[in-house]
Design an enzyme around this catalytic site. Sequence first.
Site, PDB file in Angstrom:
ATOM      1  N   TYR A  12      -6.057  10.629   4.137  1.00 14.53           N
ATOM      2  CA  TYR A  12      -4.647  10.924   3.877  1.00 14.53           C
ATOM      3  C   TYR A  12      -4.528  11.775   2.602  1.00 14.53           C
ATOM      4  O   TYR A  12      -5.542  12.202   2.055  1.00 14.53           O
ATOM      5  CB  TYR A  12      -3.839   9.614   3.830  1.00 14.53           C
ATOM      6  CG  TYR A  12      -3.885   8.935   5.181  1.00 14.53           C
ATOM      7  CD1 TYR A  12      -3.270   9.526   6.293  1.00 14.53           C
ATOM      8  CD2 TYR A  12      -4.593   7.753   5.380  1.00 14.53           C
ATOM      9  CE1 TYR A  12      -3.346   8.945   7.549  1.00 14.53           C
ATOM     10  CE2 TYR A  12      -4.677   7.160   6.640  1.00 14.53           C
ATOM     11  CZ  TYR A  12      -4.045   7.759   7.722  1.00 14.53           C
ATOM     12  OH  TYR A  12      -4.132   7.198   8.969  1.00 14.53           O
ATOM     13  N   GLN A  56       0.840  -1.198   0.000  1.00 16.11           N
ATOM     14  CA  GLN A  56       0.000   0.000   0.000  1.00 16.11           C
ATOM     15  C   GLN A  56       0.874   1.248   0.000  1.00 16.11           C
ATOM     16  O   GLN A  56       1.648   1.493   0.936  1.00 16.11           O
ATOM     17  CB  GLN A  56      -0.941   0.025   1.205  1.00 16.11           C
ATOM     18  CG  GLN A  56      -1.975   1.150   1.041  1.00 16.11           C
ATOM     19  CD  GLN A  56      -2.917   1.307   2.210  1.00 16.11           C
ATOM     20  OE1 GLN A  56      -2.488   1.305   3.362  1.00 16.11           O
ATOM     21  NE2 GLN A  56      -4.204   1.471   1.929  1.00 16.11           N
ATOM     22  N   GLY A  63      -9.915  -6.829   8.025  1.00 21.83           N
ATOM     23  CA  GLY A  63      -8.853  -6.192   8.789  1.00 21.83           C
ATOM     24  C   GLY A  63      -8.687  -6.844  10.146  1.00 21.83           C
ATOM     25  O   GLY A  63      -7.836  -7.712  10.362  1.00 21.83           O
ATOM     26  N   ARG A  64      -9.535  -6.414  11.084  1.00 20.75           N
ATOM     27  CA  ARG A  64      -9.358  -6.861  12.465  1.00 20.75           C
ATOM     28  C   ARG A  64      -9.439  -8.371  12.626  1.00 20.75           C
ATOM     29  O   ARG A  64      -8.696  -8.953  13.431  1.00 20.75           O
ATOM     30  CB  ARG A  64     -10.366  -6.138  13.363  1.00 20.75           C
ATOM     31  CG  ARG A  64     -10.004  -4.659  13.541  1.00 20.75           C
ATOM     32  CD  ARG A  64     -11.172  -3.830  13.970  1.00 20.75           C
ATOM     33  NE  ARG A  64     -12.203  -3.743  12.928  1.00 20.75           N
ATOM     34  CZ  ARG A  64     -13.325  -3.057  13.036  1.00 20.75           C
ATOM     35  NH1 ARG A  64     -13.576  -2.388  14.143  1.00 20.75           N
ATOM     36  NH2 ARG A  64     -14.188  -3.020  12.037  1.00 20.75           N
ATOM     37  N   ARG A  98      -7.314   2.326  -3.243  1.00 20.41           N
ATOM     38  CA  ARG A  98      -8.269   2.225  -2.140  1.00 20.41           C
ATOM     39  C   ARG A  98      -8.965   3.568  -1.944  1.00 20.41           C
ATOM     40  O   ARG A  98      -8.294   4.603  -1.891  1.00 20.41           O
ATOM     41  CB  ARG A  98      -7.550   1.811  -0.851  1.00 20.41           C
ATOM     42  CG  ARG A  98      -8.517   1.382   0.234  1.00 20.41           C
ATOM     43  CD  ARG A  98      -7.818   0.799   1.450  1.00 20.41           C
ATOM     44  NE  ARG A  98      -8.661  -0.233   2.040  1.00 20.41           N
ATOM     45  CZ  ARG A  98      -8.746  -0.475   3.347  1.00 20.41           C
ATOM     46  NH1 ARG A  98      -8.019   0.207   4.204  1.00 20.41           N
ATOM     47  NH2 ARG A  98      -9.535  -1.415   3.808  1.00 20.41           N
TER      48      ARG A  98
HETATM   49  C1  LIG Z   1      -4.712  -1.544  13.505  1.00 21.07           C
HETATM   50  C2  LIG Z   1      -5.271  -1.011  12.234  1.00 21.07           C
HETATM   51  C3  LIG Z   1      -4.434  -0.440  11.300  1.00 21.07           C
HETATM   52  C4  LIG Z   1      -4.924   0.009  10.069  1.00 21.07           C
HETATM   53  N1  LIG Z   1      -4.050   0.489   9.130  1.00 21.07           N
HETATM   54  C5  LIG Z   1      -4.495   0.814   7.879  1.00 21.07           C
HETATM   55  C6  LIG Z   1      -3.589   1.174   6.842  1.00 21.07           C
HETATM   56  O1  LIG Z   1      -2.354   1.174   7.015  1.00 21.07           O
HETATM   57  N2  LIG Z   1      -4.110   1.496   5.642  1.00 21.07           N
HETATM   58  C7  LIG Z   1      -5.467   1.486   5.403  1.00 21.07           C
HETATM   59  O2  LIG Z   1      -5.891   1.787   4.285  1.00 21.07           O
HETATM   60  N3  LIG Z   1      -6.338   1.120   6.366  1.00 21.07           N
HETATM   61  C8  LIG Z   1      -5.895   0.766   7.582  1.00 21.07           C
HETATM   62  N4  LIG Z   1      -6.778   0.327   8.543  1.00 21.07           N
HETATM   63  C9  LIG Z   1      -8.192   0.125   8.180  1.00 21.07           C
HETATM   64  C10 LIG Z   1      -8.411  -1.344   7.775  1.00 21.07           C
HETATM   65  O3  LIG Z   1      -7.730  -1.653   6.575  1.00 21.07           O
HETATM   66  C11 LIG Z   1      -9.906  -1.650   7.566  1.00 21.07           C
HETATM   67  O4  LIG Z   1     -10.419  -0.745   6.618  1.00 21.07           O
HETATM   68  C12 LIG Z   1     -10.721  -1.534   8.838  1.00 21.07           C
HETATM   69  O5  LIG Z   1     -10.105  -2.264   9.899  1.00 21.07           O
HETATM   70  C13 LIG Z   1     -12.137  -2.065   8.641  1.00 21.07           C
HETATM   71  O6  LIG Z   1     -12.105  -3.438   8.259  1.00 21.07           O
HETATM   72  P1  LIG Z   1     -12.479  -4.584   9.312  1.00 21.07           P
HETATM   73  O7  LIG Z   1     -13.863  -4.259   9.823  1.00 21.07           O
HETATM   74  O8  LIG Z   1     -12.450  -5.873   8.544  1.00 21.07           O
HETATM   75  O9  LIG Z   1     -11.474  -4.535  10.406  1.00 21.07           O
HETATM   76  C14 LIG Z   1      -6.314  -0.092   9.792  1.00 21.07           C
HETATM   77  C15 LIG Z   1      -7.160  -0.634  10.765  1.00 21.07           C
HETATM   78  C16 LIG Z   1      -6.664  -1.097  11.955  1.00 21.07           C
HETATM   79  C17 LIG Z   1      -7.604  -1.736  12.956  1.00 21.07           C
END
Ligand SMILES: Cc1cc2nc3c(=O)[nH]c(=O)nc-3n(C[C@H](O)[C@H](O)[C@H](O)COP(=O)(O)O)c2cc1C
Length: 373
Positions: free
Chosen positions: A183, A97, A325-326, A230
Amino acid sequence: MPSLFDPLVAGRLRLANRIVLAPLTRNRSPGAIPGPHGLAYYTQRAGAGLLITEGTAVSHQGQGYADVPGLYAPAQLQAWRRITDAVHAAGGTIVVQLWHVGRVSHTSLQPGGAAPVAPSAVAAKSKTVLIDHGTANFVETSAPRALGPDELPGIVDDFRRAALAAVQEGGFDGVEIHGANGYLIDQFLKRGANRRDDAYGGSIEHRTRLAFEVAEAVAGAIGGDRTGIRLSPVTPANDIDDAEPQPLFEHLLRRLAPLGLAFVHVIEGATGGARERSERPFDYAAARRVYRAAGGSGAWLVNNGYDKALAQQALDQGADAVAFGRLFIANPDLVRRLREDAPLNAPDRSTFYGGGAEGYTDYPALPEAVATA
Ligand SMILES: Cc1cc2nc3c(=O)[nH]c(=O)nc-3n(C[C@H](O)[C@H](O)[C@H](O)COP(=O)(O)O)c2cc1C
């Protein structure tokens, strides 16, 4: 209708299934070099159809958080190369990314202690992460300065150079341009952060210019068919807002369509929060139709708050893959667990940002979890 476990072709990328590792910043890369546990972290998750790395800075100026990796120094690229080699050996496909945080930064992270840069000198009411003796601290972002028009070609070129280095030296299968979550690229897109009156501000045409120029330059350098982007049309993350997201993003998608991108990755709703925001309604299906009608090919990835049932529903309704993500933080073998309807480990928020192996590479995979249950 495809299932989550069916393969997918996305441009030049070959995905073994439709379960994607969402990009996740973990602040474990001291000196902006992917840290010692990164190799295990990504390799453990190589079962995903596609791994998207944590946000990775295209330049020193693009850095906004402590201990996040970059793509602008040889040592960073060498460290990434070890990771991509290991992921490939484990049968995975991995893109990086490409990140420029814009105003979501702190002077202590910027070259020469300078002010962070932004479309306009409007501070984000948001926090960034600094690390002090191994402890993550959330601090206010620093006041930014507006980028001059003469600086924008350099920013576009930072993305282009980073993309080229990522595939040529870093061993990545492709890149994802970070156009989401408030961002730099999202700051240019949305009126809340973009008060410019030059060719990069004002009308929708102008505000989509930087996103388009970055995508065009990256696709030109490495091929659209291994470039993704994204987007997060309505997220309030990092104090970003636009009152009219539908025409804005439909215009952007129409502009992106001819680039032949490998994928478009859409965060639905508030990142990590509500999937619908009543004050900012958005019709994702309509946006996808606009993209397809304009000739946009490649995969349509969706994200935010998905579980297995909701993910399958998204595929049934026309999405091509779903990013987690999580759930992927806590379940290195998420693909297997979803396939077998096995119980899921719960993520521990206290170890999301910073630290070492704990909460990073020590979540148990299934056999271990079963054996100790
Ligand atoms: C610890 C953490 C770090 C994240 N870092 C990024 C990142 O570097 N780039 C990004 O686009 N989104 C980032 N996100 C957002 C996740 O990619 C994702 O959009 C978000 O967790 C929702 O998805 P989920 O419900 O499956 O967790 C981050 C989320 C979390 C929890």
